[in-house]
Write a protein that holds these residues in place. Structure first.
Motif, PDB file in Angstrom:
ATOM      1  N   ALA A  32       0.807  -1.224   0.000  1.00 33.38           N
ATOM      2  CA  ALA A  32       0.000   0.000   0.000  1.00 33.38           C
ATOM      3  C   ALA A  32       0.840   1.274   0.000  1.00 33.38           C
ATOM      4  O   ALA A  32       0.290   2.375   0.000  1.00 33.38           O
ATOM      5  N   ILE A  33       2.170   1.154   0.001  1.00 28.18           N
ATOM      6  CA  ILE A  33       3.030   2.340   0.020  1.00 28.18           C
ATOM      7  C   ILE A  33       2.761   3.240  -1.180  1.00 28.18           C
ATOM      8  O   ILE A  33       2.644   4.457  -1.062  1.00 28.18           O
ATOM      9  N   HIS A  34       2.695   2.626  -2.361  1.00 24.06           N
ATOM     10  CA  HIS A  34       2.539   3.406  -3.584  1.00 24.06           C
ATOM     11  C   HIS A  34       1.949   2.497  -4.655  1.00 24.06           C
ATOM     12  O   HIS A  34       2.270   1.299  -4.697  1.00 24.06           O
ATOM     13  N   PRO A  35       1.101   3.015  -5.547  1.00 18.87           N
ATOM     14  CA  PRO A  35       0.481   2.148  -6.562  1.00 18.87           C
ATOM     15  C   PRO A  35       1.443   1.590  -7.596  1.00 18.87           C
ATOM     16  O   PRO A  35       1.183   0.533  -8.174  1.00 18.87           O
ATOM     17  N   PHE A  36       2.566   2.254  -7.854  1.00 21.86           N
ATOM     18  CA  PHE A  36       3.488   1.807  -8.894  1.00 21.86           C
ATOM     19  C   PHE A  36       4.871   1.438  -8.352  1.00 21.86           C
ATOM     20  O   PHE A  36       5.587   0.653  -8.970  1.00 21.86           O
ATOM     21  N   VAL A  37       5.266   2.028  -7.258  1.00 25.57           N
ATOM     22  CA  VAL A  37       6.563   1.715  -6.625  1.00 25.57           C
ATOM     23  C   VAL A  37       6.240   1.250  -5.211  1.00 25.57           C
ATOM     24  O   VAL A  37       6.411   1.983  -4.244  1.00 25.57           O
ATOM     25  N   SER A  38       5.753   0.031  -5.111  1.00 23.04           N
ATOM     26  CA  SER A  38       5.221  -0.414  -3.821  1.00 23.04           C
ATOM     27  C   SER A  38       6.164  -1.383  -3.124  1.00 23.04           C
ATOM     28  O   SER A  38       7.087  -1.933  -3.722  1.00 23.04           O
ATOM     29  N   PHE A  63      18.396  -3.919 -14.726  1.00 21.72           N
ATOM     30  CA  PHE A  63      18.236  -5.177 -15.439  1.00 21.72           C
ATOM     31  C   PHE A  63      16.973  -5.889 -14.973  1.00 21.72           C
ATOM     32  O   PHE A  63      16.575  -5.776 -13.821  1.00 21.72           O
ATOM     33  N   GLY A  64      16.366  -6.660 -15.873  1.00 24.94           N
ATOM     34  CA  GLY A  64      15.196  -7.419 -15.471  1.00 24.94           C
ATOM     35  C   GLY A  64      14.605  -8.239 -16.598  1.00 24.94           C
ATOM     36  O   GLY A  64      14.990  -8.110 -17.770  1.00 24.94           O
ATOM     37  N   GLY A  65      13.649  -9.085 -16.224  1.00 27.26           N
ATOM     38  CA  GLY A  65      12.947  -9.912 -17.186  1.00 27.26           C
ATOM     39  C   GLY A  65      11.709  -9.219 -17.720  1.00 27.26           C
ATOM     40  O   GLY A  65      11.422  -8.059 -17.395  1.00 27.26           O
ATOM     41  N   ALA A  66      10.945  -9.953 -18.489  1.00 27.20           N
ATOM     42  CA  ALA A  66       9.807  -9.378 -19.211  1.00 27.20           C
ATOM     43  C   ALA A  66       8.721  -8.844 -18.304  1.00 27.20           C
ATOM     44  O   ALA A  66       8.040  -7.873 -18.647  1.00 27.20           O
ATOM     45  N   PHE A  67       8.532  -9.462 -17.133  1.00 29.32           N
ATOM     46  CA  PHE A  67       7.447  -9.056 -16.240  1.00 29.32           C
ATOM     47  C   PHE A  67       7.974  -8.535 -14.904  1.00 29.32           C
ATOM     48  O   PHE A  67       7.303  -8.607 -13.888  1.00 29.32           O
ATOM     49  N   SER A  68       9.180  -8.000 -14.932  1.00 28.90           N
ATOM     50  CA  SER A  68       9.880  -7.600 -13.712  1.00 28.90           C
ATOM     51  C   SER A  68       9.196  -6.444 -12.974  1.00 28.90           C
ATOM     52  O   SER A  68       8.995  -5.363 -13.531  1.00 28.90           O
ATOM     53  N   ASN A  69       8.870  -6.677 -11.703  1.00 31.67           N
ATOM     54  CA  ASN A  69       8.380  -5.597 -10.851  1.00 31.67           C
ATOM     55  C   ASN A  69       9.423  -4.494 -10.738  1.00 31.67           C
ATOM     56  O   ASN A  69       9.098  -3.309 -10.670  1.00 31.67           O
ATOM     57  N   HIS A  70      10.675  -4.907 -10.695  1.00 29.93           N
ATOM     58  CA  HIS A  70      11.780  -3.959 -10.543  1.00 29.93           C
ATOM     59  C   HIS A  70      11.890  -3.027 -11.744  1.00 29.93           C
ATOM     60  O   HIS A  70      12.081  -1.820 -11.578  1.00 29.93           O
ATOM     61  N   ILE A  71      11.761  -3.576 -12.948  1.00 24.50           N
ATOM     62  CA  ILE A  71      11.818  -2.749 -14.155  1.00 24.50           C
ATOM     63  C   ILE A  71      10.719  -1.690 -14.124  1.00 24.50           C
ATOM     64  O   ILE A  71      10.958  -0.497 -14.386  1.00 24.50           O
ATOM     65  N   ALA A  72       9.503  -2.102 -13.803  1.00 29.64           N
ATOM     66  CA  ALA A  72       8.380  -1.166 -13.746  1.00 29.64           C
ATOM     67  C   ALA A  72       8.615  -0.093 -12.685  1.00 29.64           C
ATOM     68  O   ALA A  72       8.350   1.100 -12.910  1.00 29.64           O
ATOM     69  N   ALA A  73       9.131  -0.493 -11.524  1.00 29.20           N
ATOM     70  CA  ALA A  73       9.348   0.453 -10.430  1.00 29.20           C
ATOM     71  C   ALA A  73      10.441   1.467 -10.768  1.00 29.20           C
ATOM     72  O   ALA A  73      10.291   2.666 -10.504  1.00 29.20           O
ATOM     73  N   GLN A 105       5.240  -2.294 -21.474  1.00 26.76           N
ATOM     74  CA  GLN A 105       4.415  -1.202 -21.990  1.00 26.76           C
ATOM     75  C   GLN A 105       4.337  -0.069 -20.975  1.00 26.76           C
ATOM     76  O   GLN A 105       4.460   1.110 -21.316  1.00 26.76           O
ATOM     77  N   PHE A 106       4.157  -0.427 -19.710  1.00 25.58           N
ATOM     78  CA  PHE A 106       4.119   0.576 -18.647  1.00 25.58           C
ATOM     79  C   PHE A 106       5.462   1.284 -18.525  1.00 25.58           C
ATOM     80  O   PHE A 106       5.528   2.519 -18.423  1.00 25.58           O
ATOM     81  N   ALA A 107       6.547   0.515 -18.530  1.00 27.83           N
ATOM     82  CA  ALA A 107       7.881   1.102 -18.401  1.00 27.83           C
ATOM     83  C   ALA A 107       8.174   2.051 -19.556  1.00 27.83           C
ATOM     84  O   ALA A 107       8.743   3.132 -19.365  1.00 27.83           O
ATOM     85  N   LEU A 286       2.194  -6.391  -7.329  1.00 25.35           N
ATOM     86  CA  LEU A 286       0.892  -6.692  -7.909  1.00 25.35           C
ATOM     87  C   LEU A 286       0.802  -6.329  -9.383  1.00 25.35           C
ATOM     88  O   LEU A 286      -0.068  -6.840 -10.102  1.00 25.35           O
ATOM     89  N   GLN A 287       1.696  -5.456  -9.870  1.00 27.28           N
ATOM     90  CA  GLN A 287       1.667  -5.105 -11.297  1.00 27.28           C
ATOM     91  C   GLN A 287       1.897  -6.330 -12.174  1.00 27.28           C
ATOM     92  O   GLN A 287       1.470  -6.359 -13.336  1.00 27.28           O
ATOM     93  N   GLY A 288       2.548  -7.340 -11.627  1.00 25.30           N
ATOM     94  CA  GLY A 288       2.858  -8.520 -12.411  1.00 25.30           C
ATOM     95  C   GLY A 288       1.666  -9.414 -12.707  1.00 25.30           C
ATOM     96  O   GLY A 288       1.763 -10.327 -13.544  1.00 25.30           O
ATOM     97  N   ILE A 289       0.533  -9.168 -12.049  1.00 23.05           N
ATOM     98  CA  ILE A 289      -0.643 -10.012 -12.265  1.00 23.05           C
ATOM     99  C   ILE A 289      -1.137  -9.910 -13.700  1.00 23.05           C
ATOM    100  O   ILE A 289      -1.504 -10.912 -14.324  1.00 23.05           O
ATOM    101  N   ALA A 290      -1.147  -8.700 -14.251  1.00 17.73           N
ATOM    102  CA  ALA A 290      -1.635  -8.518 -15.622  1.00 17.73           C
ATOM    103  C   ALA A 290      -0.810  -9.332 -16.611  1.00 17.73           C
ATOM    104  O   ALA A 290      -1.350 -10.000 -17.510  1.00 17.73           O
ATOM    105  N   GLY A 291       0.504  -9.283 -16.468  1.00 15.71           N
ATOM    106  CA  GLY A 291       1.367 -10.045 -17.357  1.00 15.71           C
ATOM    107  C   GLY A 291       1.187 -11.548 -17.188  1.00 15.71           C
ATOM    108  O   GLY A 291       1.167 -12.298 -18.173  1.00 15.71           O
ATOM    109  N   MET A 292       1.043 -11.989 -15.938  1.00 18.34           N
ATOM    110  CA  MET A 292       0.823 -13.415 -15.695  1.00 18.34           C
ATOM    111  C   MET A 292      -0.497 -13.872 -16.296  1.00 18.34           C
ATOM    112  O   MET A 292      -0.582 -14.949 -16.905  1.00 18.34           O
ATOM    113  N   ASN A 293      -1.537 -13.058 -16.175  1.00 17.40           N
ATOM    114  CA  ASN A 293      -2.826 -13.423 -16.753  1.00 17.40           C
ATOM    115  C   ASN A 293      -2.762 -13.534 -18.273  1.00 17.40           C
ATOM    116  O   ASN A 293      -3.449 -14.358 -18.881  1.00 17.40           O
ATOM    117  N   THR A 294      -1.922 -12.702 -18.891  1.00 13.06           N
ATOM    118  CA  THR A 294      -1.726 -12.812 -20.338  1.00 13.06           C
ATOM    119  C   THR A 294      -1.173 -14.184 -20.698  1.00 13.06           C
ATOM    120  O   THR A 294      -1.608 -14.825 -21.669  1.00 13.06           O
TER     121      THR A 294
END
Length: 305
Positions: A32-38, A63-73, A105-107, A286-294
């Motif tokens: 709950a700290i932040h919606p995108f950098v949580s 560095f990161g993989g295709a669905f990396s939380n770290h890349i998005a953050a 896409q988000f990054a 939690l951002q990774g859920i969308a990619g996993m669902n794909t």
């Protein structure tokens, strides 16, 4: 400002597990700290962003993989903090599929530039020659390691626990690169045991954690990786969905879902003493859920709520 303070009033949500269990099970909602950098991504980047600014860098490279939380953050945090960002992405085949990948896409929308490399080349991400080549290509960059783990990240994660958490006997967290658990270990109290639940197979994490941990009150529980990093099955998906429905807490399939599954399983098998107080750290992701669902859609598997 995004990184104006390292201190948060993050609530611990009580989970009513069973009347037979006389202790307490709680989740620290770092998500709950932040919606995108949580969660732990905020903690890991807090001091790194400040250090990059102090050294007058203008670009963050990581560095990161295709669905990396770290890349998005990093992409979002860099944009909000006035930095250009570069993501070195594992998998050359992804270069033409950015618009089909929610994380990338988000990054990209946050202004991140990508360098796609083969999986074999990616393994050299810590080699001096590889890093020198990146510096030659992108100029003077501030390098944040994969997953964000370095000494400054561990320092940030030391702020997760607060004085109010002293009543807990066990602190449980998911483990990726080892930075979060190292911070928890360093800030823990003598009576507390830190349990790490790796999302990856293998025992290499022991050495990674030991490089930063200053105490020995920890152990890794290695039975709940569900086959390895980002691997899931219908049992895990059902658990994640049921947990959200029952307690209102969303879990991600790579880290916190496996963590919570493991903690509940250990409780059901009487691993903890009956009156133990257990705190589970929700590290976000939690951002990774969308990619996993794909991915789950292509396999005809149930989706994560």
């Amino acid at each position: 400002m995004l990184f104006s303070s390292k201190d948060f009033s993050v609530r611990n949500q009580i989970i009513p597990f069973s009347e037979r269990f006389t202790g307490q099970l709680a989740i620290k909602r770092e998500d709950a700290i932040h919606p995108f950098v949580s969660g732990n991504k905020y903690r890991k980047l807090f001091y790194n962003i400040k250090q990059a600014a102090a050294e007058e860098h203008t670009t963050l490279l990581t560095f990161g993989g295709a669905f990396s939380n770290h890349i998005a953050a990093v992409a979002y945090a860099g944009q909000q903090s006035g930095f250009k960002t570069v993501g070195v992405i594992r998998g050359e085949e992804l270069s033409g599929a950015v618009n089909q990948n929610p994380t990338l896409q988000f990054a990209a929308a946050c202004g991140m530039d990508f360098k796609f490399v083969s999986r074999s080349a990616y393994r050299d991400k810590e080699d001096a020659s590889f890093l020198n080549a990146l510096t030659s290509e992108f100029g003077r960059v501030y390098i944040v390691p994969e997953g964000g783990t370095n000494a400054l990240a561990v320092k940030g994660c030391e702020h997760i626990l607060t004085p109010e958490d002293a009543r807990f006997d066990y602190i449980c967290c998911a483990v990726g690169t080892g930075g979060t658990i190292a911070g928890l270990i360093n800030s823990s109290l003598p009576h507390q045991t830190i349990l790490g639940f790796p999302a990856l197979k293998g025992d290499f994490l022991q050495n990674n954690i030991s490089k930063f941990a200053t105490k020995n009150n920890w152990e890794l529980i290695t039975d709940y990786h569900f086959g390895g990093y980002a691997k899931v099955n219908t049992q895990l998906i059902a658990f994640i969905n049921q947990f959200k429905t029952q307690y209102g807490v969303p879990l991600d399939p790579v880290y916190t879902g496996k963590l919570m599954f493991g903690v509940i399983d250990l409780l059901e098998n009487h691993y903890f003493k009956p009156n133990a107080n257990i705190l589970v750290i929700h590290t976000g992701g939690l951002q990774g859920i969308a990619g996993m669902n794909t991915r789950l859609k292509t396999k005809g598997m149930p989706l994560i709520l």
